[in-house]
Design an enzyme around this catalytic site. Sequence first.
Site, PDB file in Angstrom:
ATOM      1  N   ASP A 146      75.804  86.556  58.495  1.00 32.45           N
ATOM      2  CA  ASP A 146      76.632  87.714  58.636  1.00 32.45           C
ATOM      3  C   ASP A 146      76.588  88.143  60.020  1.00 32.45           C
ATOM      4  O   ASP A 146      76.607  89.587  60.149  1.00 32.45           O
ATOM      5  CB  ASP A 146      76.201  88.720  57.560  1.00 32.45           C
ATOM      6  CG  ASP A 146      76.656  88.424  56.071  1.00 32.45           C
ATOM      7  OD1 ASP A 146      77.718  87.747  56.188  1.00 32.45           O
ATOM      8  OD2 ASP A 146      75.909  88.725  55.179  1.00 32.45           O
ATOM      9  N   LYS A 160      80.259  85.179  63.113  1.00 31.07           N
ATOM     10  CA  LYS A 160      80.488  84.053  63.583  1.00 31.07           C
ATOM     11  C   LYS A 160      81.944  83.980  63.590  1.00 31.07           C
ATOM     12  O   LYS A 160      82.777  83.228  64.297  1.00 31.07           O
ATOM     13  CB  LYS A 160      80.041  83.013  62.783  1.00 31.07           C
ATOM     14  CG  LYS A 160      78.324  82.958  63.078  1.00 31.07           C
ATOM     15  CD  LYS A 160      77.913  81.613  62.312  1.00 31.07           C
ATOM     16  CE  LYS A 160      78.088  81.624  60.858  1.00 31.07           C
ATOM     17  NZ  LYS A 160      77.365  82.879  60.158  1.00 31.07           N
ATOM     18  N   ASN A 197      80.244  79.184  49.647  1.00 31.17           N
ATOM     19  CA  ASN A 197      79.453  80.311  49.436  1.00 31.17           C
ATOM     20  C   ASN A 197      79.470  81.086  50.881  1.00 31.17           C
ATOM     21  O   ASN A 197      78.846  82.016  50.899  1.00 31.17           O
ATOM     22  CB  ASN A 197      77.852  79.657  49.107  1.00 31.17           C
ATOM     23  CG  ASN A 197      77.577  78.661  49.834  1.00 31.17           C
ATOM     24  OD1 ASN A 197      78.321  78.108  50.580  1.00 31.17           O
ATOM     25  ND2 ASN A 197      76.238  78.515  50.180  1.00 31.17           N
ATOM     26  N   ALA A 198      80.278  80.546  51.793  1.00 29.81           N
ATOM     27  CA  ALA A 198      80.232  81.346  53.047  1.00 29.81           C
ATOM     28  C   ALA A 198      81.318  82.380  52.961  1.00 29.81           C
ATOM     29  O   ALA A 198      82.293  81.981  51.856  1.00 29.81           O
ATOM     30  CB  ALA A 198      80.498  80.169  54.134  1.00 29.81           C
ATOM     31  N   GLY A 199      81.517  83.145  53.766  1.00 30.05           N
ATOM     32  CA  GLY A 199      82.680  84.075  54.037  1.00 30.05           C
ATOM     33  C   GLY A 199      82.929  84.406  55.449  1.00 30.05           C
ATOM     34  O   GLY A 199      82.190  85.064  55.993  1.00 30.05           O
ATOM     35  N   HIS A 200      84.196  84.411  55.820  1.00 29.43           N
ATOM     36  CA  HIS A 200      84.726  84.861  57.105  1.00 29.43           C
ATOM     37  C   HIS A 200      85.882  85.605  56.592  1.00 29.43           C
ATOM     38  O   HIS A 200      86.813  85.250  56.174  1.00 29.43           O
ATOM     39  CB  HIS A 200      85.016  83.411  57.878  1.00 29.43           C
ATOM     40  CG  HIS A 200      83.726  83.008  58.763  1.00 29.43           C
ATOM     41  ND1 HIS A 200      83.789  81.604  59.030  1.00 29.43           N
ATOM     42  CD2 HIS A 200      82.398  83.208  58.609  1.00 29.43           C
ATOM     43  CE1 HIS A 200      82.851  81.089  59.705  1.00 29.43           C
ATOM     44  NE2 HIS A 200      81.871  82.035  59.132  1.00 29.43           N
ATOM     45  N   ARG A 247      72.726  60.806  44.585  1.00 33.18           N
ATOM     46  CA  ARG A 247      73.393  59.557  44.429  1.00 33.18           C
ATOM     47  C   ARG A 247      74.294  59.415  43.253  1.00 33.18           C
ATOM     48  O   ARG A 247      74.487  58.415  42.587  1.00 33.18           O
ATOM     49  CB  ARG A 247      72.662  58.168  44.834  1.00 33.18           C
ATOM     50  CG  ARG A 247      72.159  58.222  46.127  1.00 33.18           C
ATOM     51  CD  ARG A 247      71.107  57.245  46.457  1.00 33.18           C
ATOM     52  NE  ARG A 247      69.797  57.025  45.489  1.00 33.18           N
ATOM     53  CZ  ARG A 247      68.882  56.560  45.666  1.00 33.18           C
ATOM     54  NH1 ARG A 247      68.759  55.338  46.489  1.00 33.18           N
ATOM     55  NH2 ARG A 247      67.825  56.531  45.000  1.00 33.18           N
ATOM     56  N   GLN A 280      76.685  80.510  57.327  1.00 30.52           N
ATOM     57  CA  GLN A 280      75.314  80.984  56.898  1.00 30.52           C
ATOM     58  C   GLN A 280      74.532  81.111  58.121  1.00 30.52           C
ATOM     59  O   GLN A 280      75.075  81.265  59.191  1.00 30.52           O
ATOM     60  CB  GLN A 280      74.386  79.892  55.888  1.00 30.52           C
ATOM     61  CG  GLN A 280      74.746  80.194  54.512  1.00 30.52           C
ATOM     62  CD  GLN A 280      75.760  79.048  54.035  1.00 30.52           C
ATOM     63  OE1 GLN A 280      75.917  78.121  54.638  1.00 30.52           O
ATOM     64  NE2 GLN A 280      76.687  79.393  53.089  1.00 30.52           N
ATOM     65  N   THR A 320      77.063  93.400  46.858  1.00 30.56           N
ATOM     66  CA  THR A 320      76.713  93.840  45.373  1.00 30.56           C
ATOM     67  C   THR A 320      75.254  93.927  45.215  1.00 30.56           C
ATOM     68  O   THR A 320      74.292  93.646  45.748  1.00 30.56           O
ATOM     69  CB  THR A 320      77.270  92.644  44.403  1.00 30.56           C
ATOM     70  OG1 THR A 320      76.498  91.492  44.495  1.00 30.56           O
ATOM     71  CG2 THR A 320      78.749  92.378  44.733  1.00 30.56           C
ATOM     72  N   THR A 355      73.338  92.032  43.075  1.00 29.33           N
ATOM     73  CA  THR A 355      72.984  91.082  42.867  1.00 29.33           C
ATOM     74  C   THR A 355      72.824  90.030  44.217  1.00 29.33           C
ATOM     75  O   THR A 355      72.053  89.107  44.647  1.00 29.33           O
ATOM     76  CB  THR A 355      73.396  89.788  41.756  1.00 29.33           C
ATOM     77  OG1 THR A 355      74.795  89.816  42.294  1.00 29.33           O
ATOM     78  CG2 THR A 355      73.370  90.579  40.377  1.00 29.33           C
ATOM     79  N   GLY A 356      73.539  90.454  45.149  1.00 23.38           N
ATOM     80  CA  GLY A 356      73.784  89.866  46.453  1.00 23.38           C
ATOM     81  C   GLY A 356      73.795  90.820  47.480  1.00 23.38           C
ATOM     82  O   GLY A 356      74.513  90.639  48.570  1.00 23.38           O
TER      83      GLY A 356
END
Length: 308
Positions: free
Chosen positions: A13, A16, A38-41, A144, A224, A299, A301-302
């Site tokens: 955050d 980037k 799981n990333a966010g831009h 594997r 991240q 949120t 939870t996050g």
Amino acid sequence: MANVVVVGSQWGDEGKGKIVDWLSEQADVVVRFQGGHNAGHTLVIDGTTYKMSLLPSGVVRGKLSVIGNGVVLDPRALVEEIDRLNGQGVGLTPETLRIAENTSLILSLHQELDANREAAASAQTRLGTTKRGIGPAYEDKVGRRAIRLMDLADLESLTPKIERLLVHHNALRRGLGLPEYDPKALYDELAAVAPKVLPYMDSVWVLLDQVRREGKRILFEGAQGALLDIDHGTYPFVTSSNTVAGQAATGSGLGPSAVGYVLGICKAYTTRVGAGPFPTEQDNEIGRLIGDRGHEFGTVTGRRRRCG
């Protein structure tokens, strides 16, 4: 502009996406090399807001965009993101987006396992994951037994690979008191999405090597931040991939000399999402002011926690 890798120097955050968008105007190719959706831009260009979780930020500039082998790919999330951006007029096609053929896939069973593990963990051991299956997918890759994108091109040989995968996962599910996963259901899930994602598949290490030899400029886009790196971060409260600059080569199939310049992004105050140590958190009026100004509230939870 030399080849550049943009990475976060904190817990993510750091902004980037804005830097990558600015640099992508001068780049020929933009590459994602680790993580998953799981990333966010979030990019705002000419008044239009574009939200991306998996696709490289360069797609909105019409640049050749690459998802490297270091990424774990949820094919359903990919299709949804492509459809959403195309609905905004981006115009993504196999000519502008390439995905490494050896990219490991995130399946619905990974997301279920991720969510059930978090629910079963105590408050002290809960990692605060996004519950999108990132960690379990990387576990299968290292174990594997992963299903990779190239496996969708040969559906006749897919069933034995699914059975091998489920030997592991159904044992876990029994231990969690969950019903075993049906191999046919997983096959149908993959067979349905295969024609939607296979047109984007490519041997991207060959493509990127050719681009490099032609003297074109490559921009590597990290997700991240360094303190969430699986080896170098605040373990175990980290993500499941290497987020540092060295992963740009490994996660795209290029040699380390292909990365010409490393740009680490920081911001004036520090935040982190989810659980984990953060002893200087400002859970007070100053912290709330920073959160309001920086739009850094997540949120329950996050949640994004702040320090000065």
